[in-house]
Design an enzyme around this catalytic site. Sequence first.
Site, PDB file in Angstrom:
ATOM      1  N   ASP A  29       0.807  -1.229   0.000  1.00 43.47           N
ATOM      2  CA  ASP A  29       0.000   0.000   0.000  1.00 43.47           C
ATOM      3  C   ASP A  29       0.839   1.277   0.000  1.00 43.47           C
ATOM      4  O   ASP A  29       0.365   2.330  -0.378  1.00 43.47           O
ATOM      5  CB  ASP A  29      -1.046   0.004   1.124  1.00 43.47           C
ATOM      6  CG  ASP A  29      -0.417  -0.007   2.502  1.00 43.47           C
ATOM      7  OD1 ASP A  29       0.753  -0.425   2.617  1.00 43.47           O
ATOM      8  OD2 ASP A  29      -1.093   0.373   3.467  1.00 43.47           O
ATOM      9  N   GLU A  52       9.972 -10.644  -2.717  1.00 37.58           N
ATOM     10  CA  GLU A  52      10.938  -9.557  -2.912  1.00 37.58           C
ATOM     11  C   GLU A  52      12.367 -10.053  -3.074  1.00 37.58           C
ATOM     12  O   GLU A  52      13.174  -9.418  -3.763  1.00 37.58           O
ATOM     13  CB  GLU A  52      10.854  -8.557  -1.755  1.00 37.58           C
ATOM     14  CG  GLU A  52       9.592  -7.697  -1.761  1.00 37.58           C
ATOM     15  CD  GLU A  52       8.372  -8.370  -1.136  1.00 37.58           C
ATOM     16  OE1 GLU A  52       8.470  -9.562  -0.736  1.00 37.58           O
ATOM     17  OE2 GLU A  52       7.320  -7.711  -1.032  1.00 37.58           O
ATOM     18  N   HIS A 115       1.616   0.154  10.258  1.00 34.08           N
ATOM     19  CA  HIS A 115       1.973  -1.225   9.914  1.00 34.08           C
ATOM     20  C   HIS A 115       3.296  -1.237   9.132  1.00 34.08           C
ATOM     21  O   HIS A 115       3.635  -0.250   8.472  1.00 34.08           O
ATOM     22  CB  HIS A 115       0.859  -1.910   9.126  1.00 34.08           C
ATOM     23  CG  HIS A 115       0.522  -1.278   7.808  1.00 34.08           C
ATOM     24  ND1 HIS A 115      -0.116  -0.059   7.715  1.00 34.08           N
ATOM     25  CD2 HIS A 115       0.729  -1.694   6.534  1.00 34.08           C
ATOM     26  CE1 HIS A 115      -0.301   0.239   6.437  1.00 34.08           C
ATOM     27  NE2 HIS A 115       0.213  -0.733   5.700  1.00 34.08           N
ATOM     28  N   ASP A 435      19.026 -29.119  -7.014  1.00 39.06           N
ATOM     29  CA  ASP A 435      17.706 -29.342  -6.398  1.00 39.06           C
ATOM     30  C   ASP A 435      17.583 -28.577  -5.080  1.00 39.06           C
ATOM     31  O   ASP A 435      16.527 -27.999  -4.780  1.00 39.06           O
ATOM     32  CB  ASP A 435      17.434 -30.844  -6.209  1.00 39.06           C
ATOM     33  CG  ASP A 435      18.566 -31.615  -5.527  1.00 39.06           C
ATOM     34  OD1 ASP A 435      19.636 -31.018  -5.255  1.00 39.06           O
ATOM     35  OD2 ASP A 435      18.393 -32.823  -5.280  1.00 39.06           O
ATOM     36  N   ASN A 462      20.441 -34.442  -7.310  1.00 37.86           N
ATOM     37  CA  ASN A 462      21.394 -35.359  -6.678  1.00 37.86           C
ATOM     38  C   ASN A 462      21.013 -35.570  -5.206  1.00 37.86           C
ATOM     39  O   ASN A 462      21.850 -35.825  -4.364  1.00 37.86           O
ATOM     40  CB  ASN A 462      22.835 -34.856  -6.833  1.00 37.86           C
ATOM     41  CG  ASN A 462      22.964 -33.397  -6.419  1.00 37.86           C
ATOM     42  OD1 ASN A 462      22.075 -32.855  -5.748  1.00 37.86           O
ATOM     43  ND2 ASN A 462      24.055 -32.763  -6.800  1.00 37.86           N
TER      44      ASN A 462
HETATM   45  C1  LIG Z   1      21.471 -18.722   0.857  1.00 39.43           C
HETATM   46  C2  LIG Z   1      22.500 -19.784   1.079  1.00 39.43           C
HETATM   47  N1  LIG Z   1      22.294 -20.715   2.034  1.00 39.43           N
HETATM   48  C3  LIG Z   1      23.195 -21.705   2.204  1.00 39.43           C
HETATM   49  C4  LIG Z   1      24.321 -21.776   1.440  1.00 39.43           C
HETATM   50  C5  LIG Z   1      25.326 -22.895   1.641  1.00 39.43           C
HETATM   51  N2  LIG Z   1      25.336 -23.783   0.464  1.00 39.43           N
HETATM   52  C6  LIG Z   1      26.245 -23.646  -0.515  1.00 39.43           C
HETATM   53  S1  LIG Z   1      26.130 -24.811  -1.718  1.00 39.43           S
HETATM   54  C7  LIG Z   1      24.835 -25.533  -0.925  1.00 39.43           C
HETATM   55  C8  LIG Z   1      24.216 -26.780  -1.487  1.00 39.43           C
HETATM   56  C9  LIG Z   1      23.491 -26.543  -2.748  1.00 39.43           C
HETATM   57  O1  LIG Z   1      22.805 -27.703  -3.086  1.00 39.43           O
HETATM   58  P1  LIG Z   1      22.244 -27.865  -4.525  1.00 39.43           P
HETATM   59  O2  LIG Z   1      21.644 -26.624  -4.982  1.00 39.43           O
HETATM   60  O3  LIG Z   1      21.370 -29.079  -4.539  1.00 39.43           O
HETATM   61  O4  LIG Z   1      23.535 -28.089  -5.409  1.00 39.43           O
HETATM   62  P2  LIG Z   1      24.478 -29.385  -5.478  1.00 39.43           P
HETATM   63  O5  LIG Z   1      25.739 -29.028  -4.775  1.00 39.43           O
HETATM   64  O6  LIG Z   1      23.749 -30.512  -4.841  1.00 39.43           O
HETATM   65  O7  LIG Z   1      24.692 -29.569  -6.949  1.00 39.43           O
HETATM   66  C10 LIG Z   1      24.515 -24.868   0.264  1.00 39.43           C
HETATM   67  C11 LIG Z   1      23.417 -25.250   1.172  1.00 39.43           C
HETATM   68  C12 LIG Z   1      24.513 -20.762   0.483  1.00 39.43           C
HETATM   69  N3  LIG Z   1      25.587 -20.711  -0.279  1.00 39.43           N
HETATM   70  N4  LIG Z   1      23.561 -19.819   0.292  1.00 39.43           N
HETATM   71 MG   LIG Z   2      21.723 -31.000  -5.034  1.00 35.02          MG
END
Ligand SMILES: Cc1ncc(C[n+]2csc(CCOP(=O)(O)OP(=O)(O)O)c2C)c(N)n1
Ligand SMILES: [Mg+2]
Length: 553
Positions: A29, A52, A115, A435, A462
């Site tokens: 608003d 956002e 608010h 994922d 994965n």
């Molecule tokens: C906002 C945020 N939270 C946590 C992290 C820590 N972090 C870095 S890589 C990762 C895992 C990512 O998993 P995925 O997207 O499934 O990629 P993968 O390594 O499995 O290919 C995390 C939790 C981060 N970099 N950013």
């Molecule tokens: Mg992953």
Amino acid sequence: MQLTYTIGDYLLDRLSALGIDHLFGVPGDYNLQFLDHVIAHDSVCWVGCANELNAAYAADGYARVQGAGALLTTYGVGELSAINGTAGSFAEYVPVLHIVGAPRTSAQQRGELLHHTLGDGNFSHFYQMSGPVSCSQAQLTVDNACREIDRVLQEMIAHRRPAYLMLPADVANAPTSPPGCPLAVESSVVDDNQLAEFKEQAQRLLRNSRRVVLLADFLAQRFGLQQQLQAWVESQPLPHATMLMGKGLFNEQHPEFIGTYCGVASDKHTREIVESAETLICVGTRFTDTLTVGFTHQIDPEKTIELQPFAARVGNRWFSGLSMQQALPALIDVTAALASQWVSPHYSSRPIPKEKQGDLTQKNFWSTIQEQLQPGDIVLADQGTSAFGVGALKLPRDVTLIVQPLWGSIGFTLPAAFGAQTAAPDRRVVLIIGDGAAQLTIQEIGSMMRDDQRLVILLLNNEGYTVERAIHGPEERYNDISLWNWTQLPQALNLDSQAQCWRVTQAVQLKEALTRSEQRDRLTLVEVMLPKMDIPDFLRVLTQSIEARNQTA
Ligand SMILES: Cc1ncc(C[n+]2csc(CCOP(=O)(O)OP(=O)(O)O)c2C)c(N)n1
Ligand SMILES: [Mg+2]
Ligand SMILES: O=C(O)C(=O)Cc1c[nH]c2ccccc12
């Protein structure tokens, strides 16, 4: 509806003149009346986002393609969700204007208990919270608005960093006149003495060098030197490399492009050529932990010429008044007379080799991507195994790569891909995301489909946070995630979803899906099934390097 010309219109006209034709955000608003002017505006188009944080990521992705971007949120609840995104833009030098619709000036002056406030009558809390992630800020009033808008936009463009405007509802709606003249975004004055001294020092270093190498990274791209650099390496034999953050800066098909430098994780020839250069010219580089896999780069400051946005260096000597835009032409000038004595390593970076097909692995996943990428694609790789694998690619011509390896916020690239596609509707956008990351920002697939965007999303399944498994606790429950039914999601996120979805377990299926997606007749989501513990080589070297450092430090 014919509206009177307001301060809000003035702001929109300034944005449009900067090439910002889309405004991302969420209504509230305190910004609704301004939004009427956005809707009525001739060139600025409203792009609603699901939240956002996503809007801030989308504006960042848009700005990385377009040069600058903007987002609009409401007071407190909206703006605070966006701050993670803005911090990423700040860290990685992406100019994004954050406009926050705020309560009316009179209500603020009376300290009303409104608010979206902390209930203490103080209206500067959130302005202060945005301070460290903005290069320029203003609280607009009816009296200061036009000149403060101009100042803030000028600083944002000069520094290539986010800026913040607090726009009270009554100020947005106050009548004013259109801008009288174009916004001056002038470059700083040249210090002729420093420039002459810089040239002389650079010449002294280069005069005795036969092996000269250029290492350029993201700041060269952000500060607009991409074409000049490309023209430079076309005009003289100059082996050149980038680092991960600025990858895509050079035409990687050029015979003297030697690869992506990342310390000990580099291709061995790339590393050898960069580190053994007699003079290394660094343009817009920052040697962060991720880019150098734990500071394993070996670069002797004595042998380098370094150009940064607002300073240049030869050996140990800094020229603090020289901008990159001033120093580069001077340096090119100096080298013109010397380049004939340089020797070439006769090495070109190599594409990822073909791998055996069969079940998908990190290896054949990336070799399939290597084969299927097309000139002109925009590729985004999220902070996960995606970002750690993408550096090994040899990019086709005119590919734009978007990664966020310094700020490194997982989920960033999905809304950023939405923003990038908004900026470049005719280019194929290929998003590679884990994922785990996708679970943070998935809603924006709904916005992509609403806007009839036809991206290719490669969702790497994965079963969780593989990067974290590689660092610590491979089998621990904190690295697991809820397993989603990914291919069913697009139809839940938009009522008339036209998306095509595949789950692929074989390299050949991935290849087919990618070939099919070239038609770009609909949004494509490919769920790519990968082994839980499989990681790209880069990440293996990084985890070893972290372990080694943990043992010593
Ligand atoms: C906002 C945020 N939270 C946590 C992290 C820590 N972090 C870095 S890589 C990762 C895992 C990512 O998993 P995925 O997207 O499934 O990629 P993968 O390594 O499995 O290919 C995390 C939790 C981060 N970099 N950013
Ligand atoms: Mg992953
Ligand atoms: O684990 C994280 O939060 C990450 O973002 C992974 C990561 C990226 N770059 C790094 C450098 C050192 C250690 C972990 C990481």
